[in-house]
Design a protein around this motif. Structure first.
Motif, PDB file in Angstrom:
ATOM      1  N   ASP A 102       1.049  -1.380   0.209  1.00  0.00           N
ATOM      2  CA  ASP A 102       0.070  -0.024   0.052  1.00  0.00           C
ATOM      3  C   ASP A 102       0.509   1.350   0.029  1.00  0.00           C
ATOM      4  O   ASP A 102       0.536   1.842  -0.562  1.00  0.00           O
ATOM      5  N   ALA A 103       1.867   1.114   0.655  1.00  0.00           N
ATOM      6  CA  ALA A 103       2.363   2.874   0.791  1.00  0.00           C
ATOM      7  C   ALA A 103       3.689   2.205  -0.577  1.00  0.00           C
ATOM      8  O   ALA A 103       3.649   3.714  -0.948  1.00  0.00           O
ATOM      9  N   ALA A 104       3.568   1.904  -1.057  1.00  0.00           N
ATOM     10  CA  ALA A 104       4.517   2.017  -2.518  1.00  0.00           C
ATOM     11  C   ALA A 104       3.593   2.476  -3.172  1.00  0.00           C
ATOM     12  O   ALA A 104       4.334   2.820  -4.549  1.00  0.00           O
ATOM     13  N   SER A 105       2.711   1.637  -4.014  1.00  0.00           N
ATOM     14  CA  SER A 105       0.913   2.573  -4.112  1.00  0.00           C
ATOM     15  C   SER A 105       1.297   3.712  -4.493  1.00  0.00           C
ATOM     16  O   SER A 105       1.103   4.663  -5.390  1.00  0.00           O
ATOM     17  N   ILE A 106       0.835   4.369  -2.706  1.00  0.00           N
ATOM     18  CA  ILE A 106       0.685   5.882  -2.735  1.00  0.00           C
ATOM     19  C   ILE A 106       1.970   6.205  -3.707  1.00  0.00           C
ATOM     20  O   ILE A 106       2.497   7.562  -3.906  1.00  0.00           O
ATOM     21  N   ALA A 107       3.796   5.768  -3.138  1.00  0.00           N
ATOM     22  CA  ALA A 107       4.927   6.637  -3.811  1.00  0.00           C
ATOM     23  C   ALA A 107       4.678   6.441  -5.019  1.00  0.00           C
ATOM     24  O   ALA A 107       4.999   7.465  -5.849  1.00  0.00           O
ATOM     25  N   ILE A 108       4.359   5.848  -6.562  1.00  0.00           N
ATOM     26  CA  ILE A 108       3.913   5.926  -7.252  1.00  0.00           C
ATOM     27  C   ILE A 108       2.661   6.829  -7.417  1.00  0.00           C
ATOM     28  O   ILE A 108       3.335   7.551  -8.773  1.00  0.00           O
ATOM     29  N   SER A 109       1.802   6.560  -6.450  1.00  0.00           N
ATOM     30  CA  SER A 109       0.743   7.757  -7.666  1.00  0.00           C
ATOM     31  C   SER A 109       0.796   8.683  -7.482  1.00  0.00           C
ATOM     32  O   SER A 109       1.021   9.631  -7.908  1.00  0.00           O
ATOM     33  N   GLU A 110       2.106   8.624  -5.316  1.00  0.00           N
ATOM     34  CA  GLU A 110       1.879  10.443  -5.595  1.00  0.00           C
ATOM     35  C   GLU A 110       3.537  10.857  -6.778  1.00  0.00           C
ATOM     36  O   GLU A 110       3.645  12.008  -6.160  1.00  0.00           O
ATOM     37  N   ALA A 111       3.871  10.209  -6.794  1.00  0.00           N
ATOM     38  CA  ALA A 111       5.326  10.792  -7.783  1.00  0.00           C
ATOM     39  C   ALA A 111       4.917  11.006  -8.655  1.00  0.00           C
ATOM     40  O   ALA A 111       5.854  11.763  -9.447  1.00  0.00           O
TER      41      ALA A 111
END
Length: 820
Positions: free
Chosen positions: A91-100
């Protein structure tokens, strides 16, 4: 001679036979009642021994099954938590990809709050319990192994606002350095990029030292030393200014230690080495295809760099155990163990390519002096202290405020930055002027980390009733449990002790407690600081020291013999303006004929230490005769009762006597924590799952969730993502994704290991069930009665007994013929 068979003989024969039949009949009735062939040892001594052996085996199997069940439950709970943590990292990795890629300041703030909640959830999952025991703390099952707050130390002050330059600065090149470096670039001469007049210097030790000034070429390019890193400046609307700073992180190529996969049988050592030259990261998976001893030179292997999708052709391990993994510099070395390497044994090696990260613009205050932090942090929680300038100017004139919560709330406005200031909880900040004064809104922060070890604790079986306290600054890199074990009964002065740095598994050799000290009751200062051996006599605060001051030295030595008292044992201060305290210390040592060592402690107290350990009668008196107008006084000297010993890595334990002496096997422990979020240890917890067969069934938090052995620290990675989101920096957010992806793999490996352990437990349980059935059947064969056979035998005995009764009744029918 023919003997006559008398009626008496007949009677005895018949009654004996009847009694025997009755006894057999009773035993058969008992066997029918209990349905057991053996009801007492005398029934069948050999069979009884077999029964006892079988029952012992059955009890052992039942205990093994209980152990297996308990271990499996713990692993099941751990697996559930690992699965949830792996999803959380995803979930944290998905947030990083989305926000980046698409994030705005508003969405990043929302995501930062989400990640903060993920941190709390992660800590909760990593502190999962089975009953009363924490599962991920190694053998420290009694304390929560993880905390959202780190332990270890306090940081250096960090300066704030922003650079003037608003153009772009990019990093490039191929980094060839052997160690990781952070290049800090400082602009020393301003100008446009095209002018070719911009000058800079750089530091690789965080500003402790700098290169000489160098020029940025007119195309904006510049090299940072000889290790391949370079910068390129592109013009913006605002010209680059003096004091603008930029940071570039570089990572050296690295070959991690080889890892043996769990199913291997080989128990020798496998080490990796070399200089990795490839430009991308790789994981080498090595598979043994031909088994033999290392020295034979006939072991063959293949390797894969795509997780087994494709393999190289078979290659040979040299007879010295060495082999190269391709042409990129990675090597393996095999060292023979007790168990020979086998076909199918596998090993993994992670190789990391050198890299140069994107350039970061460094916030810089107007103030260019130095700011340092010092002290010993005494707080119990982690804090961020902040100091902000309210009105600028020189250090003596500027005003400031302090915050103990990272800038959420602020204290009153104060002045006086020209001297050391207290931030709180023992932390101090010192400013040293530079070429630029402080300016309004300049700000500085210091992050603190709570103490790195617990206070000493005593075993519940100890008899000693004195106090034992721990102190120091823990410098270790792993969590440890220090233990002190008393070797012999007696007081502190005469007993001995041993120290363990692994919780009592292994012990150092016996040592004596420190020798007796006598210490001045009063500390002396010079210039408001504690005196030292080099302090000049007339510099001592609050005393007028005159030439001719006489200090008579008397006392008793280790064995109680009187010392001093002669004219030659008196120290005379001949010149108070040049003589030092060291002169008196030398005289004390000479008076005791070298049997003591005289020093000044850190508080400024004269301290005399016996050079012999054990019970001591050491005593000291200094009698001062001041000339007219002199006021020097050094006070009385008392024997110190407490004894301080070194445990290791900066941690000490101080013993103060009580009314009861130490006893042999009294034990005291101190838990020390390395910097980080983990408070457990690396110990395995094993259970017996068969005769001579034990299994370490726990998964340690250090291996699953920390950076140990080149891994990723879960909590630190989540904090890094949260900070990147809070800074609204898409490059920083994007940079966290790789760490989070690696973290998922790391947790998956722990989950896989847990599954492998459960499979081992299941196999052992299945074997025990089969063995238990066999032994139970054998026990039944020996112990249980065959009812059909027993009933038939019982009926026959019943007929025999009836016949014996009939014959016995005939004996009573006497006639005259019986007397002929």
């Amino acid at each position: 001679m023919i003997n006559r068979v008398t009626e008496s003989i007949k009677f005895n024969m018949i009654t004996n036979s009847m009694f025997t039949i009755q006894s057999d009949y009773g035993k058969l009735m008992e066997k029918l009642s209990t349905q057991k062939m053996i009801n007492r040892p005398s029934d069948d001594p050999i069979g009884t021994n077999d029964i006892l052996n079988y029952r012992t085996l059955i009890n052992a199997i039942q205990q093994y099954q209980t152990n297996i069940t308990d271990a499996d439950i713990s692993l099941s709970v751990a697996e559930t938590a690992l699965s949830s943590i792996k999803k959380l990292a995803g979930d944290a990795a998905s947030i990083a990809i989305s926000e980046a890629s698409t994030g705005s300041a508003e969405t990043m703030d929302i995501s930062a709050a989400t990640v903060s909640a993920l941190i709390d959830e992660a800590v909760s999952l990593m502190n999962v319990k089975n009953g009363d025991s924490y599962l991920f703390g190694g053998s420290r099952t009694d304390i929560a192994p993880f905390s959202a707050a780190s332990v270890g130390s306090y940081g250096v002050p960090t300066a704030a606002p922003v650079n003037d330059f608003d153009g772009t600065v990019t990093s490039g090149g191929i980094y060839t350095g052997a160690t990781d470096k952070t290049y800090l670039v400082d602009i020393t001469a301003a100008g446009t990029v095209a002018s070719g007049s911009i000058r800079y210097r750089y530091s690789t030790d965080n500003g402790a030292s700098w290169t000489t000034d160098q020029i940025v070429a007119s195309d904006g390019t510049t090299a940072l030393g000889a290790d391949g890193a370079n910068l390129t400046f592109t013009e913006g609307a605002v010209m680059i200014a003096v004091g603008d700073r930029f940071s570039v992180n570089t990572a050296a190529a690295n070959i991690a230690n080889a890892t043996m996969l769990p199913a291997n049988t080989f128990d020798g050592a496998v080490t990796s080495s070399g200089t990795y030259t490839a430009t991308t990261d790789k994981t080498y998976l090595v598979d043994i295809t031909t088994a033999d001893t290392v020295a034979s030179g006939s072991i063959r292997y293949r390797y894969s760099t795509d997780n087994g999708a494709s393999w190289t052709t078979d290659q040979i391990v040299a007879s010295d155990g060495t082999t190269a993994l391709g042409t990129d510099g990675a090597n393996l070395t095999f060292t023979e163990g007790a168990t020979m390497i086998a076909v199918g044994d596998r090993f993994s090696v992670n190789a990391t390519a050198a890299g140069i990260e994107n350039t970061i613009t460094i916030p810089v205050n107007a103030f260019d002096g130095t700011v340092t932090s010092s002290g010993t942090y005494t707080g119990t929680d982690n804090k961020t202290y902040a100091l902000r300038i309210i009105s600028g100017g020189p250090l003596a004139a500027a005003t400031y405020q302090i915050s103990a919560d990272g800038g959420i709330t602020w204290g009153s406005t104060q002045t006086g930055l020209s001297s050391q200031i207290n931030l709180g909880d023992g932390i101090k900040m010192t400013f040293t002027a530079g070429s630029h004064n402080l300016a309004a809104n300049d700000s500085f922060t210091v992050s603190t980390i709570a103490t790195g070890f617990d206070n000493a604790s005593a075993s519940s079986t100890n008899t000693f009733n004195g106090t034992v306290t721990s102190a120091g600054t823990y410098t270790g890199t792993q969590n440890k449990t220090y233990a002190v074990k008393i070797s012999a009964d007696g007081p502190l002065a005469t007993t001995t002790y041993q120290v363990s740095q692994d919780g009592g598994k292994t012990w150092n050799s016996e040592s004596n407690f420190p020798a007796q000290e006598v210490k001045a009751a009063v500390a002396k200062t010079a210039g408001s600081l504690p005196i030292t051996a080099s302090t000049i006599w007339h510099e001592i605060d609050g005393a007028i020291v005159k030439d001719g001051t006489a200090i008579a030295i008397t006392g008793t030595d280790h064995d109680g013999n009187p010392v001093g008292g002669l004219p030659t044992d008196t120290y005379i201060i001949t010149n108070a303006a040049t003589g030092t305290v060291q002169d008196l210390l030398d005289k004390i040592e000479a008076t005791f004929s070298g049997a003591v060592t005289a020093t000044i402690d850190t508080a400024g107290k004269i301290t005399v230490t016996d050079n012999m350990t054990g019970a001591s009668n050491l005593a000291l008196t200094l009698t001062i005769t001041n000339p007219s107008g002199g006021t020097l006084a050094l006070g009385t000297f008392n024997a110190t009762q407490a004894k301080t010993i070194e445990l290791g890595d900066g941690v000490t334990a101080t013993f103060t006597p009580g009314t009861l002496d130490l006893k042999a096997n009294d034990v005291f422990t101190v838990n020390a924590y390395a910097a980080g979020f983990y408070r457990g240890n690396n110990d395995s917890i094993s259970v017996q799952i068969g005769k001579g067969n034990s299994l370490a069934y726990n998964i340690t938090g250090s291996s699953a969730f920390t950076a140990e052995n080149g891994g990723v620290d879960l909590i630190a990675a989540l904090y890094a993502l949260k900070d990147a989101l809070s800074s609204h920096d898409t490059d920083l957010v994007s940079a966290q994704n790789e760490q989070l992806q690696n973290l998922q793999t790391q947790v998956l490996q722990a989950e896989t290991l847990s599954g492998a352990k459960r499979s081992s437990l299941e196999l052992a349980s299945s074997n025990h069930k089969s063995l238990d059935l066999q032994i139970t059947n054998r026990l039944a064969d020996v112990e249980n009665a065959d009812l059909t056979e027993l009933i038939t035998e019982f009926q026959m005995k019943q007929i025999a007994m009836q016949a014996s009764y009939s014959m016995a009744s005939k004996i009573g029918e006497m006639t005259i013929m019986n007397y002929l």
